[in-house]
Each structure stands twice: as C-alpha cells, then as structure tokens.
Design a protein around this motif. Sequence first.
Motif, PDB file in Angstrom:
ATOM      1  N   ALA A  47     -12.063  -4.639  -6.521  1.00 39.07           N
ATOM      2  CA  ALA A  47     -11.384  -4.691  -5.228  1.00 39.07           C
ATOM      3  C   ALA A  47     -10.984  -3.402  -4.548  1.00 39.07           C
ATOM      4  O   ALA A  47     -11.230  -2.937  -3.422  1.00 39.07           O
ATOM      5  N   PRO A  48     -10.357  -2.428  -5.195  1.00 42.49           N
ATOM      6  CA  PRO A  48      -9.796  -1.303  -4.714  1.00 42.49           C
ATOM      7  C   PRO A  48     -11.012  -0.088  -4.645  1.00 42.49           C
ATOM      8  O   PRO A  48     -10.664   0.835  -3.927  1.00 42.49           O
ATOM      9  N   LEU A  49     -11.984  -0.209  -5.186  1.00 39.73           N
ATOM     10  CA  LEU A  49     -13.029   0.791  -5.449  1.00 39.73           C
ATOM     11  C   LEU A  49     -13.172   1.429  -3.805  1.00 39.73           C
ATOM     12  O   LEU A  49     -13.212   2.647  -3.426  1.00 39.73           O
ATOM     13  N   PHE A  50     -13.925   0.644  -3.330  1.00 38.42           N
ATOM     14  CA  PHE A  50     -14.417   1.255  -1.744  1.00 38.42           C
ATOM     15  C   PHE A  50     -13.129   1.280  -0.709  1.00 38.42           C
ATOM     16  O   PHE A  50     -13.428   2.348   0.225  1.00 38.42           O
ATOM     17  N   LEU A  51     -12.113   0.826  -1.132  1.00 40.04           N
ATOM     18  CA  LEU A  51     -10.930   1.067  -0.311  1.00 40.04           C
ATOM     19  C   LEU A  51     -10.267   2.515  -0.512  1.00 40.04           C
ATOM     20  O   LEU A  51     -10.250   3.381   0.315  1.00 40.04           O
ATOM     21  N   GLN A  76      -8.011  -7.886  -1.182  1.00 35.31           N
ATOM     22  CA  GLN A  76      -8.600  -6.730  -0.432  1.00 35.31           C
ATOM     23  C   GLN A  76      -7.191  -5.965   0.572  1.00 35.31           C
ATOM     24  O   GLN A  76      -7.028  -5.062   0.234  1.00 35.31           O
ATOM     25  N   VAL A  77      -6.600  -7.067   1.064  1.00 31.87           N
ATOM     26  CA  VAL A  77      -5.295  -6.673   1.862  1.00 31.87           C
ATOM     27  C   VAL A  77      -4.372  -5.899   0.879  1.00 31.87           C
ATOM     28  O   VAL A  77      -3.920  -4.806   1.114  1.00 31.87           O
ATOM     29  N   PRO A  78      -3.719  -6.534  -0.178  1.00 33.03           N
ATOM     30  CA  PRO A  78      -2.798  -5.887  -1.155  1.00 33.03           C
ATOM     31  C   PRO A  78      -3.313  -4.475  -1.740  1.00 33.03           C
ATOM     32  O   PRO A  78      -2.638  -3.653  -1.890  1.00 33.03           O
ATOM     33  N   MET A  79      -4.627  -4.641  -1.986  1.00 31.72           N
ATOM     34  CA  MET A  79      -5.185  -3.165  -2.582  1.00 31.72           C
ATOM     35  C   MET A  79      -5.379  -2.195  -1.506  1.00 31.72           C
ATOM     36  O   MET A  79      -5.151  -1.263  -1.860  1.00 31.72           O
ATOM     37  N   GLY A  80      -5.779  -2.641  -0.313  1.00 31.59           N
ATOM     38  CA  GLY A  80      -5.726  -1.744   0.722  1.00 31.59           C
ATOM     39  C   GLY A  80      -4.395  -1.094   1.149  1.00 31.59           C
ATOM     40  O   GLY A  80      -4.341   0.048   1.247  1.00 31.59           O
ATOM     41  N   LEU A  81      -3.255  -1.645   1.126  1.00 31.87           N
ATOM     42  CA  LEU A  81      -2.102  -1.328   1.296  1.00 31.87           C
ATOM     43  C   LEU A  81      -1.482  -0.177   0.017  1.00 31.87           C
ATOM     44  O   LEU A  81      -0.912   0.766   0.450  1.00 31.87           O
ATOM     45  N   LEU A  82      -2.012  -0.556  -1.164  1.00 35.62           N
ATOM     46  CA  LEU A  82      -1.750   0.107  -2.216  1.00 35.62           C
ATOM     47  C   LEU A  82      -2.462   1.552  -2.154  1.00 35.62           C
ATOM     48  O   LEU A  82      -1.847   2.440  -2.368  1.00 35.62           O
ATOM     49  N   ALA A  83      -3.851   1.187  -1.839  1.00 37.65           N
ATOM     50  CA  ALA A  83      -4.569   2.549  -1.546  1.00 37.65           C
ATOM     51  C   ALA A  83      -3.919   3.757  -0.588  1.00 37.65           C
ATOM     52  O   ALA A  83      -4.269   4.933  -0.829  1.00 37.65           O
ATOM     53  N   ASP A  84      -3.519   3.102   0.518  1.00 36.29           N
ATOM     54  CA  ASP A  84      -2.843   4.129   1.424  1.00 36.29           C
ATOM     55  C   ASP A  84      -1.478   4.773   0.963  1.00 36.29           C
ATOM     56  O   ASP A  84      -1.100   5.526   1.601  1.00 36.29           O
ATOM     57  N   ARG A  85      -1.172   4.249  -0.124  1.00 39.36           N
ATOM     58  CA  ARG A  85       0.419   4.843  -0.745  1.00 39.36           C
ATOM     59  C   ARG A  85       0.099   5.329  -2.012  1.00 39.36           C
ATOM     60  O   ARG A  85       1.095   6.089  -2.347  1.00 39.36           O
ATOM     61  N   LEU A  86      -1.060   5.103  -2.690  1.00 40.50           N
ATOM     62  CA  LEU A  86      -1.203   5.900  -3.990  1.00 40.50           C
ATOM     63  C   LEU A  86      -2.290   6.532  -4.190  1.00 40.50           C
ATOM     64  O   LEU A  86      -3.176   6.567  -3.266  1.00 40.50           O
ATOM     65  N   GLY A  87      -2.293   7.805  -5.157  1.00 37.85           N
ATOM     66  CA  GLY A  87      -3.294   8.660  -4.982  1.00 37.85           C
ATOM     67  C   GLY A  87      -4.572   7.827  -5.830  1.00 37.85           C
ATOM     68  O   GLY A  87      -4.385   6.868  -6.467  1.00 37.85           O
ATOM     69  N   GLY A  88      -5.803   8.537  -5.635  1.00 37.82           N
ATOM     70  CA  GLY A  88      -6.920   8.100  -6.044  1.00 37.82           C
ATOM     71  C   GLY A  88      -6.972   8.039  -7.418  1.00 37.82           C
ATOM     72  O   GLY A  88      -7.863   7.361  -8.039  1.00 37.82           O
ATOM     73  N   ARG A  89      -6.428   9.072  -8.054  1.00 37.56           N
ATOM     74  CA  ARG A  89      -6.739   9.213  -9.457  1.00 37.56           C
ATOM     75  C   ARG A  89      -6.551   7.879 -10.422  1.00 37.56           C
ATOM     76  O   ARG A  89      -7.475   7.356 -10.980  1.00 37.56           O
ATOM     77  N   ILE A  90      -5.207   7.582 -10.498  1.00 42.53           N
ATOM     78  CA  ILE A  90      -4.731   6.655 -11.500  1.00 42.53           C
ATOM     79  C   ILE A  90      -5.112   5.228 -10.706  1.00 42.53           C
ATOM     80  O   ILE A  90      -5.645   4.371 -11.852  1.00 42.53           O
ATOM     81  N   PHE A  91      -4.979   5.214  -9.554  1.00 38.46           N
ATOM     82  CA  PHE A  91      -5.112   3.774  -9.064  1.00 38.46           C
ATOM     83  C   PHE A  91      -6.769   3.565  -9.226  1.00 38.46           C
ATOM     84  O   PHE A  91      -7.281   2.302  -9.743  1.00 38.46           O
ATOM     85  N   LEU A  92      -7.778   4.128  -9.001  1.00 37.94           N
ATOM     86  CA  LEU A  92      -8.915   3.764  -9.136  1.00 37.94           C
ATOM     87  C   LEU A  92      -9.420   3.882 -10.677  1.00 37.94           C
ATOM     88  O   LEU A  92      -9.939   2.882 -11.003  1.00 37.94           O
ATOM     89  N   GLY A  93      -8.856   4.860 -11.542  1.00 35.42           N
ATOM     90  CA  GLY A  93      -9.138   4.792 -12.909  1.00 35.42           C
ATOM     91  C   GLY A  93      -8.881   3.613 -13.556  1.00 35.42           C
ATOM     92  O   GLY A  93      -9.283   3.024 -14.122  1.00 35.42           O
ATOM     93  N   THR A  94      -7.436   2.832 -13.285  1.00 36.47           N
ATOM     94  CA  THR A  94      -7.200   1.473 -13.730  1.00 36.47           C
ATOM     95  C   THR A  94      -8.122   0.664 -13.271  1.00 36.47           C
ATOM     96  O   THR A  94      -8.251  -0.354 -14.177  1.00 36.47           O
ATOM     97  N   ALA A  95      -8.347   0.707 -12.111  1.00 34.71           N
ATOM     98  CA  ALA A  95      -9.322  -0.568 -11.618  1.00 34.71           C
ATOM     99  C   ALA A  95     -10.678  -0.729 -12.355  1.00 34.71           C
ATOM    100  O   ALA A  95     -11.370  -1.446 -12.547  1.00 34.71           O
ATOM    101  N   LEU A  96     -11.292   0.456 -12.587  1.00 30.78           N
ATOM    102  CA  LEU A  96     -12.432   0.787 -13.334  1.00 30.78           C
ATOM    103  C   LEU A  96     -12.307   0.293 -15.121  1.00 30.78           C
ATOM    104  O   LEU A  96     -12.890  -0.348 -15.569  1.00 30.78           O
ATOM    105  N   VAL A  97     -11.030   0.481 -15.480  1.00 30.21           N
ATOM    106  CA  VAL A  97     -10.749  -0.146 -16.775  1.00 30.21           C
ATOM    107  C   VAL A  97     -10.820  -1.317 -16.851  1.00 30.21           C
ATOM    108  O   VAL A  97     -11.260  -2.033 -17.694  1.00 30.21           O
TER     109      VAL A  97
END
Length: 413
Positions: free
Chosen positions: A115-119, A64-85
């Motif tokens: 983990a990244p989805l809802f964050l 959770q915490v690593p993914m939250g820090l990344l989510a605050d710094r990365l755009g939602g498009r590729i970050f979420l897409g990669t997580a879904l894959v």
Amino acid sequence: MHLSERCARQRITLLLLVGAGCINYVDRATLSIGNTAIMADMHLSYTTMGWLLSALAWTYMISQVPMGLLADRLGGRIFLGTALVLCSCAEIGFGLVDSATSIFWTRALLGLGEAPLFLAGTRVLVHWYAPEERGSAIGLFNGSAALGPALAPPLLLAVMAWWGWRDMSVVVGVINLLLAVGWIVYYRDPRPNEGRTPVRVHRENTPIRSTLRDDLGYLLGRRNTWAAMAGYTGVVYLSSLYITWLPAWLEKTEGLSVIQAGLLSAFPQIFSFAGCLGGGKLVDRISQRGVSPLTSCQCTIVLSMFTCAILTATLALQPGQVTALILLAVALFTNGVAVSCGWTLGTLITSDDRVATLEAIQNTGASLGGVLAPLLTGFLTMYFGSFKPAFLLAGGLGLISVVVYRHGFTKNI
C-alpha cells in the motif's frame, strides 16, 4: 550540490523506485501465474480463485488513506523500506501455505505491505521533480506496474517449472528483501539546497485531529478529489482485469497450455509499460508548449481510456489469436497511458504537502477497481461459462471513467 550529482541522485532514486514497483507487481503475479496449478493442487473453483485474487486488493484498498497520511509526514527511506520488508515476509509465507484460507491471509498481508509504495514513492518524486518535468518521472515509476507483469511470466514460469509454485514465491520474497535493504542503505530525502524548491512539510507534532480536518477533511470536501477517485477506479479495473485473468483467458479462449498462456500474456504487458512511459512524456511535451499540465492530463486520459474501453469490449467477441493479441497490445498501451496520466493528475490538483493523501484517496477507488475486477470476472466466467460478459462489463466501466474525466471536474482544478 553540483548539478551532475543532483541528477545522479535523481536517476538512482527513480531507478530504485521503478525496481520496487516491478517487484511489487511480480509479487502480485505469483498467484495469477500459478493460479491453474494452485487450483488443481488445492481443488479450488473459479469463484474461490476470484476471491483469492482479490484478497490483496482488499487490504490494499483500506490501507490507502492511513498510509497516505503517514507518507505525507514520514521520510521515504524507513517508511518504504519497512513496507518492502513486510512484502517479502508475506511472499515467503505464501510459499508455505496449506489451504485457501492461508493463501487469502498471506495475500492480504502483501496488500498491506504494498500500500505505501506508490504513495510514498510519488511523494519522493515530488521532492525531486518540478511539475513541468514530473510527468516523465511519474510515467516511468507507474510504468513499473506494467513492466513487472511483463517480466513476471517468463521469470516466474521458469522458476515454477524447476521448483514448483511454492519455491517460486519464496524466491520472489528473497529478491524483495534484498531490494528493501538496498533502498534503506542508499536513499536519503533531499536537503534544502538539493533538487527543486523545498516541498512544504507537516510538523511531526501536528495533532491527529488537526491532520484529519486540515488534510483529509479538506480533500474529501472537494469535487475534484472524488472525480479523480471515480475516474481512476475504471482505469485500474481494466488493468487489474488483464493482470489477474489474462493467462487464464488465453488458456480458455485460445486453447493454450499453462506455459504458453503465461508466456504469451507477457507480450501485451510490454505495451502497457510503453504506454506509461509515452503518456508521461506526452504530458511533459504538451506542457512545455504552453498548455497546463492539468489540461494535458485530462485530454490524454479521455482519449486513451475511450480507446481501451472499446477494444476491451471488442475482445469479448473472441476475434482470433493474432487479432486478439494486436487488440490486447493496443488496449494495454492506452491503459498504460491512462494509468500514468491519471496518477500525474493527482499530483497537480492539490498542494505538495497533501500529495500522498490525495493519491491515497484516489488509489482507494483504484483499489476498489482492483478488488472488483478479479472477483466479478471469476463469478461471471463461472456463471456463464465464458469470459465474454466480464469483458463487456469492463468495457462499459471504462466508458463511465471517460465520462467522469471529461465532465466530473470543476473548471477551477
């Protein structure tokens, strides 16, 4: 950008996030729906199944915490897409396992991907929605956590009846992959002239040490962060109990078949979805009448969680099938309200550029609840030969959550 075009982009983005949330929870339900068949196929005990049901929550929690820090710094498009894959790969792998150990690791990988989805998804919604209209959007997004389990039993049981639990998992993995492609192709972060006032973002070259000090360290030093995390632990413990063990509980206490219990377990989950929607809309309505969104969230969570805790403890008395279903429906409705309002509260107690990190800390506690609910329920059921102690424990933890939300926050939230 024209207003109509902006609204269309808001709606499509929200619908894609809701779809991702639904498939996210359908992923989780594959083991729950197929648990008795898997236990028979692999000769597993209730205790072992409890560990397997909690495997996803372990990696989900520590990520959770690593993914939250990344989510605050990365755009939602590729970050979420990669997580879904990644979720898709884990779910397909689950259909190919040959041992309890293999199940554990595929479920653990699924937790990492989810983990990244809802964050990151909440971060996306903060970009598009102002605080006074955010409750409804987040309520619908969080509602996918209930809509997914409501849709899962009939869909998964139909596939499992035709092809077995292994192919059921593969089918879900393929659907997940298609959704990932759709998200990557469509979604773009809003430009400065789109949506609400632009959200302050971090510079990409910010040193890691500075990030940990200025964001994570700052949030961990606040009492309200810990209160939000502790309170949400109880909320998710109750929802996890119902998501993971409801079909088996119906089989054991009501003497239903696997198919009957699976289909019947979908009924109260619909009320959980309605609770998520209703909670978000209620907070927005109260806020638009002059009450602060924070106060609205707190009061609503306290009342809804108190009701859910009492009804959960009452279910330990095994009141009969019809009465049990009514109590389940109300309990899951009020739990849905608490899930929605608790998550919205997390977006309101910190600045926009720390939202995902704060939600990650809060969700770490929630994940602890998600780990403990299936694990303790499996252990207590095997030890006592009944679900009664597990439901009494869940009710007690829910009441502790009520106390935290009522008295755990400082006045200056």
